[in-house]
Design a protein around this motif. Structure first.
Motif, mmCIF file in Angstrom:
data_model
loop_
_atom_site.group_PDB
_atom_site.id
_atom_site.type_symbol
_atom_site.label_atom_id
_atom_site.label_comp_id
_atom_site.label_asym_id
_atom_site.label_seq_id
_atom_site.Cartn_x
_atom_site.Cartn_y
_atom_site.Cartn_z
ATOM 1 N N HIS A 122 0.838 -1.204 0.000
ATOM 2 C CA HIS A 122 0.000 0.000 0.000
ATOM 3 C C HIS A 122 0.870 1.249 0.000
ATOM 4 C CE1 HIS A 122 -2.580 -2.994 2.227
ATOM 5 N NE2 HIS A 122 -3.325 -2.692 1.176
ATOM 6 N N MET A 123 0.536 2.212 -0.854
ATOM 7 C CA MET A 123 1.217 3.495 -0.823
ATOM 8 C C MET A 123 0.540 4.366 0.221
ATOM 9 S SD MET A 123 2.270 6.248 -3.800
ATOM 10 C CE MET A 123 0.620 6.544 -4.403
ATOM 11 N N LEU A 124 1.338 4.918 1.111
ATOM 12 C CA LEU A 124 0.846 5.778 2.177
ATOM 13 C C LEU A 124 1.506 7.145 2.067
ATOM 14 C CD1 LEU A 124 1.067 3.227 5.130
ATOM 15 C CD2 LEU A 124 -0.894 3.712 3.659
ATOM 16 N N GLU A 125 0.805 8.133 2.580
ATOM 17 C CA GLU A 125 1.297 9.510 2.530
ATOM 18 C C GLU A 125 1.017 10.180 3.862
ATOM 19 O OE1 GLU A 125 0.161 13.725 0.234
ATOM 20 O OE2 GLU A 125 -0.881 11.863 -0.299
ATOM 21 N N ALA A 126 1.990 10.913 4.361
ATOM 22 C CA ALA A 126 1.787 11.829 5.478
ATOM 23 C C ALA A 126 1.862 13.224 4.882
ATOM 24 C CB ALA A 126 2.848 11.637 6.559
ATOM 25 N N VAL A 127 0.822 14.036 5.119
ATOM 26 C CA VAL A 127 0.755 15.361 4.498
ATOM 27 C C VAL A 127 0.355 16.418 5.509
ATOM 28 C CG1 VAL A 127 -1.628 14.955 3.701
ATOM 29 C CG2 VAL A 127 -0.246 16.739 2.617
#
Length: 133
Positions: A122-127
């Protein structure tokens, strides 16, 4: 209103639990519940917010963000320092980092994020948006 919850299938529930127990607190989530069949996290401060549930997959096969279905999950964090901390932690865990923390002005001014791949694909992002939306 926010999305109620998102469910993700994983091939190894115990490994997913061990991984996400480390990562989710950095993204502002706490454990909601855990059983032998599933586990869940909820937002610490953004209640109501989107809960995240994990289930053991029922069919064999590998997940791919490049096929039809979920492309990635983005977690809003309160500061650029929180983005940096998430990046540093997942890099120490050996996750593939797609984008180190940086601004993405093509989205909007102040959009600061990092992207990585969890152990399950899974691609995850913290923004951090750097502005009121």
């Amino acid at each position: 209103m926010p999305i109620g919850h998102i469910g993700l299938n994983v091939a190894d529930l115990d490994a997913a639990k061990a991984y996400y127990d480390q990562v989710m607190p950095l993204l502002g989530y706490e454990e909601f519940f855990s059983t032998a069949e599933e586990f869940s996290f909820r937002p610490v401060d953004a209640k109501p917010g989107t809960f995240l549930f994990f289930y053991l997959t029922q069919e064999p096969g590998d997940y791919s963000r490049h096929r039809v279905g979920l492309q990635h999950l983005a977690f809003i964090v309160p500061s650029q320092a929180a983005v940096d901390a998430a990046h540093d932690h997942v890099a120490q865990l050996g996750n593939e980092v797609l984008f180190a923390p940086q601004e993405f002005p093509q989205y909007h001014p102040g959009y600061y994020a990092t992207f990585w791949i969890d152990p399950f694909g899974h691609m995850l992002e913290a923004v951090h948006h750097g502005m009121d939306l």
